[in-house]
Design a protein around this motif. Structure first.
Motif, PDB file in Angstrom:
ATOM      1  N   PHE A  75      -4.921   4.196  13.789  1.00 27.22           N
ATOM      2  CA  PHE A  75      -3.783   3.675  14.688  1.00 27.22           C
ATOM      3  C   PHE A  75      -3.204   4.677  15.541  1.00 27.22           C
ATOM      4  O   PHE A  75      -3.151   4.388  16.774  1.00 27.22           O
ATOM      5  CB  PHE A  75      -2.911   2.996  13.706  1.00 27.22           C
ATOM      6  CG  PHE A  75      -3.608   1.782  12.767  1.00 27.22           C
ATOM      7  CD1 PHE A  75      -3.869   0.660  13.356  1.00 27.22           C
ATOM      8  CD2 PHE A  75      -3.724   2.050  11.411  1.00 27.22           C
ATOM      9  CE1 PHE A  75      -4.526  -0.119  12.438  1.00 27.22           C
ATOM     10  CE2 PHE A  75      -4.020   1.120  10.765  1.00 27.22           C
ATOM     11  CZ  PHE A  75      -4.659   0.098  11.273  1.00 27.22           C
ATOM     12  N   PRO A 122      -1.585   7.686   3.749  1.00 26.40           N
ATOM     13  CA  PRO A 122      -1.930   6.897   5.176  1.00 26.40           C
ATOM     14  C   PRO A 122      -3.365   6.716   5.529  1.00 26.40           C
ATOM     15  O   PRO A 122      -3.604   5.772   6.312  1.00 26.40           O
ATOM     16  CB  PRO A 122      -1.096   7.533   5.997  1.00 26.40           C
ATOM     17  CG  PRO A 122      -0.038   8.158   5.319  1.00 26.40           C
ATOM     18  CD  PRO A 122      -0.679   8.795   3.914  1.00 26.40           C
ATOM     19  N   TRP A 123      -4.159   7.924   5.420  1.00 27.57           N
ATOM     20  CA  TRP A 123      -5.718   7.641   5.937  1.00 27.57           C
ATOM     21  C   TRP A 123      -6.420   6.476   5.403  1.00 27.57           C
ATOM     22  O   TRP A 123      -7.317   6.394   5.941  1.00 27.57           O
ATOM     23  CB  TRP A 123      -6.320   9.023   5.879  1.00 27.57           C
ATOM     24  CG  TRP A 123      -6.499   9.593   4.681  1.00 27.57           C
ATOM     25  CD1 TRP A 123      -5.523  10.442   4.019  1.00 27.57           C
ATOM     26  CD2 TRP A 123      -7.597   9.378   3.774  1.00 27.57           C
ATOM     27  NE1 TRP A 123      -6.202  10.802   2.801  1.00 27.57           N
ATOM     28  CE2 TRP A 123      -7.286  10.149   2.512  1.00 27.57           C
ATOM     29  CE3 TRP A 123      -8.823   8.533   3.958  1.00 27.57           C
ATOM     30  CZ2 TRP A 123      -8.097  10.231   1.501  1.00 27.57           C
ATOM     31  CZ3 TRP A 123      -9.629   8.534   2.704  1.00 27.57           C
ATOM     32  CH2 TRP A 123      -9.589   9.518   1.638  1.00 27.57           C
ATOM     33  N   LEU A 132       2.701  -2.500   9.488  1.00 26.75           N
ATOM     34  CA  LEU A 132       2.448  -1.326   9.241  1.00 26.75           C
ATOM     35  C   LEU A 132       3.789  -0.477   9.624  1.00 26.75           C
ATOM     36  O   LEU A 132       4.714  -0.550  10.360  1.00 26.75           O
ATOM     37  CB  LEU A 132       1.683  -0.722  10.480  1.00 26.75           C
ATOM     38  CG  LEU A 132       0.158  -1.517  10.267  1.00 26.75           C
ATOM     39  CD1 LEU A 132      -0.698  -0.667  11.446  1.00 26.75           C
ATOM     40  CD2 LEU A 132      -0.541  -1.347   9.011  1.00 26.75           C
ATOM     41  N   GLY A 133       3.896   0.674   8.731  1.00 25.83           N
ATOM     42  CA  GLY A 133       5.208   1.647   8.869  1.00 25.83           C
ATOM     43  C   GLY A 133       6.638   0.746   8.492  1.00 25.83           C
ATOM     44  O   GLY A 133       7.437   0.656   9.398  1.00 25.83           O
ATOM     45  N   ASP A 155       0.930  -1.083  -0.067  1.00 26.02           N
ATOM     46  CA  ASP A 155      -0.173  -0.182  -0.070  1.00 26.02           C
ATOM     47  C   ASP A 155       0.857   1.312  -0.132  1.00 26.02           C
ATOM     48  O   ASP A 155       1.648   1.631   0.993  1.00 26.02           O
ATOM     49  CB  ASP A 155      -0.866  -0.164   1.264  1.00 26.02           C
ATOM     50  CG  ASP A 155      -1.786   1.252   1.552  1.00 26.02           C
ATOM     51  OD1 ASP A 155      -1.713   2.212   0.562  1.00 26.02           O
ATOM     52  OD2 ASP A 155      -2.370   1.309   2.670  1.00 26.02           O
ATOM     53  N   PHE A 198       1.434   5.210   8.365  1.00 27.18           N
ATOM     54  CA  PHE A 198       0.073   4.933   8.768  1.00 27.18           C
ATOM     55  C   PHE A 198      -0.273   6.133   9.730  1.00 27.18           C
ATOM     56  O   PHE A 198       0.682   6.947  10.229  1.00 27.18           O
ATOM     57  CB  PHE A 198       0.013   3.553   9.367  1.00 27.18           C
ATOM     58  CG  PHE A 198       0.838   3.456  10.826  1.00 27.18           C
ATOM     59  CD1 PHE A 198       0.393   3.885  12.140  1.00 27.18           C
ATOM     60  CD2 PHE A 198       2.345   2.934  10.840  1.00 27.18           C
ATOM     61  CE1 PHE A 198       1.375   4.113  13.141  1.00 27.18           C
ATOM     62  CE2 PHE A 198       3.154   2.987  12.065  1.00 27.18           C
ATOM     63  CZ  PHE A 198       2.555   3.526  13.152  1.00 27.18           C
ATOM     64  N   ASP A 199      -1.424   6.430   9.925  1.00 26.62           N
ATOM     65  CA  ASP A 199      -2.052   7.426  10.867  1.00 26.62           C
ATOM     66  C   ASP A 199      -3.306   6.874  11.429  1.00 26.62           C
ATOM     67  O   ASP A 199      -3.439   5.665  12.028  1.00 26.62           O
ATOM     68  CB  ASP A 199      -2.003   8.655  10.439  1.00 26.62           C
ATOM     69  CG  ASP A 199      -2.537   8.763   8.913  1.00 26.62           C
ATOM     70  OD1 ASP A 199      -3.612   8.323   8.789  1.00 26.62           O
ATOM     71  OD2 ASP A 199      -2.196   9.819   8.521  1.00 26.62           O
ATOM     72  N   ASN A 208       2.443  -1.519   4.609  1.00 24.46           N
ATOM     73  CA  ASN A 208       2.468  -0.057   4.246  1.00 24.46           C
ATOM     74  C   ASN A 208       3.749   0.411   4.764  1.00 24.46           C
ATOM     75  O   ASN A 208       4.458   0.085   5.373  1.00 24.46           O
ATOM     76  CB  ASN A 208       1.039   0.765   4.556  1.00 24.46           C
ATOM     77  CG  ASN A 208       0.988   1.004   5.898  1.00 24.46           C
ATOM     78  OD1 ASN A 208       2.022   1.116   6.731  1.00 24.46           O
ATOM     79  ND2 ASN A 208      -0.106   0.875   6.559  1.00 24.46           N
ATOM     80  N   GLU A 219       5.370   8.455  13.104  1.00 25.44           N
ATOM     81  CA  GLU A 219       4.652   7.298  13.494  1.00 25.44           C
ATOM     82  C   GLU A 219       5.514   6.803  14.469  1.00 25.44           C
ATOM     83  O   GLU A 219       5.166   5.956  15.368  1.00 25.44           O
ATOM     84  CB  GLU A 219       4.817   6.389  12.320  1.00 25.44           C
ATOM     85  CG  GLU A 219       3.697   6.405  11.365  1.00 25.44           C
ATOM     86  CD  GLU A 219       4.000   7.614  10.169  1.00 25.44           C
ATOM     87  OE1 GLU A 219       3.510   7.253   9.136  1.00 25.44           O
ATOM     88  OE2 GLU A 219       5.276   8.010  10.279  1.00 25.44           O
ATOM     89  N   ALA A 231      -5.330   3.534   4.542  1.00 28.80           N
ATOM     90  CA  ALA A 231      -4.798   2.184   5.060  1.00 28.80           C
ATOM     91  C   ALA A 231      -5.900   1.141   5.222  1.00 28.80           C
ATOM     92  O   ALA A 231      -6.009   0.046   4.777  1.00 28.80           O
ATOM     93  CB  ALA A 231      -4.155   2.366   6.354  1.00 28.80           C
ATOM     94  N   THR A 232      -6.795   1.551   6.346  1.00 31.67           N
ATOM     95  CA  THR A 232      -7.800   0.578   6.772  1.00 31.67           C
ATOM     96  C   THR A 232      -8.586  -0.116   5.246  1.00 31.67           C
ATOM     97  O   THR A 232      -9.192  -1.159   5.437  1.00 31.67           O
ATOM     98  CB  THR A 232      -8.927   0.942   7.813  1.00 31.67           C
ATOM     99  OG1 THR A 232      -9.546   2.298   7.261  1.00 31.67           O
ATOM    100  CG2 THR A 232      -8.029   1.124   9.031  1.00 31.67           C
TER     101      THR A 232
END
Length: 405
Positions: A105, A79-80, A133-134, A75, A101-102, A98, A234, A82-83
């Motif tokens: 989380f 970041p928004w 993530l991240g 991904d 992320f933000d 990814n 992050e 992600a889900t």
């Protein structure tokens, strides 16, 4: 391995180029909201492994359809989103990676939720899948190196991450006299500068104002001493959640770049409407109208400029980890110089020099595909020794230094 890349822009393009040269990768599905961007990237790479498609990353069903039969979804959209992409990967029974992320989380971690309580963690775990993530440069590669050092400590007291940049040979004053261009979406970068930053202090999460905590940090030359300040990022979220060992303090500070600092201090990064001669406008919309538009650096790389970049463009990322070993205080200083030079050897190896985010993500994807903790995890939860083995096996000619005090 079969991979779906969501987002063919500044990171998705380099990722596709890296994977196209990997003998263990048999298929790359490259998807973007703008099909023409994916086509341009595919044309530049010129690999039969790449198949392009259009996708709206906010529609999980579209992601799931494209991810059917792949091993990993990578991904590289905002970041928004992600889900949405995570849900698509989960439906397709694929692992997920990814580089940033933000929400949600950040909020969940700051509220005190455990890793197992984070959004979609139990779903991925139940499916026998990993959502990593991240896993870019920062966060990502630096987290792995931090974990390697904390594994050798009995107690971890503090983790400080610093990032600085510099130019020489006529570019020393670019932060003052050249229009600001962070190299990716300028408005998102400006918002990051204007947001309150998380800081883990005395064992608790808390927020500090933009540009708080200004200090001078002695980076390795030629970056040298730079003013740094708290920056929305992050690492201070995930590291206190996962490292343990009594960690009491964690922050991330970025060098003070004059352009965004001036815009933020003048209120020009605000979303709050103001009245200008009878017209209501948001100050940040003015910035959006005049700042350079986000470009795709992968499509515009110029080998003719590689020599100049090697000699005059510098970045330094450092992490200072303080703790205790065998009853004695110990400090590890991790120094990571520019990750995209020397340009020509990197370009020859991967078809791009823009590997600082994409290559760490590729290594993370390989590692979770061969076996890693299931559920939602962060880069520092990967086995650091195996991760670095995968990185070195790519032939990447990069060296970092660790100094023990």
């Amino acid at each position: 391995m079969k991979v779906l890349i969501v987002g063919a822009g500044g990171q998705g393009g380099p990722c596709a180029s890296i994977l196209s040269r990997d003998d263990t990768v048999e298929e790359i599905r490259l998807a973007d909201l703008d099909l023409s961007v994916a086509q341009k990237v595919a044309d530049k790479i010129g690999s039969p492994k790449i198949k392009i498609a259009a996708v709206d990353a906010t529609k999980s069903s579209e992601v799931a359809k494209l991810a059917d039969g792949v091993d990993v979804v990578m991904d590289f959209v905002m970041p928004w989103m992600a889900t949405y992409v995570m849900k698509g990967a989960l439906t397709a029974k694929a692992h997920y990676v990814n580089s940033a992320f933000d929400t949600p989380f950040w909020e969940e971690i700051a509220e005190g939720k455990t890793r197992e309580e984070l959004t979609l963690c139990k779903d991925f775990e139940a499916a026998g899948l990993t959502a990593l993530l991240g896993c870019g440069m920062a966060p990502g590669f630096i987290n792995v190196l931090i974990r390697e050092q904390t594994d050798n400590m009995d107690r971890v007291d503090s983790i400080k991450i610093r990032l600085g940049k510099a130019k020489t040979g006529g570019g020393e004053y670019d932060d003052i006299i050249v229009p600001w261009n962070p190299g990716w979406a300028p408005i998102q970068a400006l918002k990051d500068c204007a947001d309150n930053a998380i800081c883990f202090d005395q064992g608790k999460y808390g927020y500090v104002e933009p540009y708080a905590g200004i200090e001078e940090w002695p980076f390795e030359e030629p970056v040298g001493k730079k003013l740094v300040s708290h920056h929305s990022h992050e690492e201070p979220y995930s590291l206190p959640l996962t490292i343990g060992k009594g960690l009491k303090y964690c922050d991330f500070k970025y060098y003070v770049c004059y352009h965004p600092a001036a815009l933020v201090s003048l209120g020009l990064a605000s979303n709050e409407e103001i009245d200008v001669k009878g017209t209501k406008i948001k100050p940040i919309d003015v910035c959006a109208a005049v700042l350079p538009k986000a470009g795709n650096a992968f499509l515009t790389e110029e080998p003719a400029k590689f020599d100049y970049t090697d000699k005059h463009v510098f970045m330094s990322m450092q992490a200072e980890v303080q703790g205790e070993k065998d009853g004695k205080p110990v400090t590890s200083l991790i120094n990571c110089p520019q990750m995209t030079t020397p340009c020509q050897p990197i370009y020859d190896l991967f078809g791009t020099t823009l590997v600082n985010v994409a290559l760490p993500a590729v290594c993370g994807a390989k590692q979770i595909a061969e076996g890693a903790e299931r559920g939602v995890i962060f880069a520092e939860q990967l086995d650091p020794q195996r991760y670095l083995e995968i990185l070195k096996a790519t032939g990447y000619p990069y060296e970092w230094q660790v100094t023990l005090k």
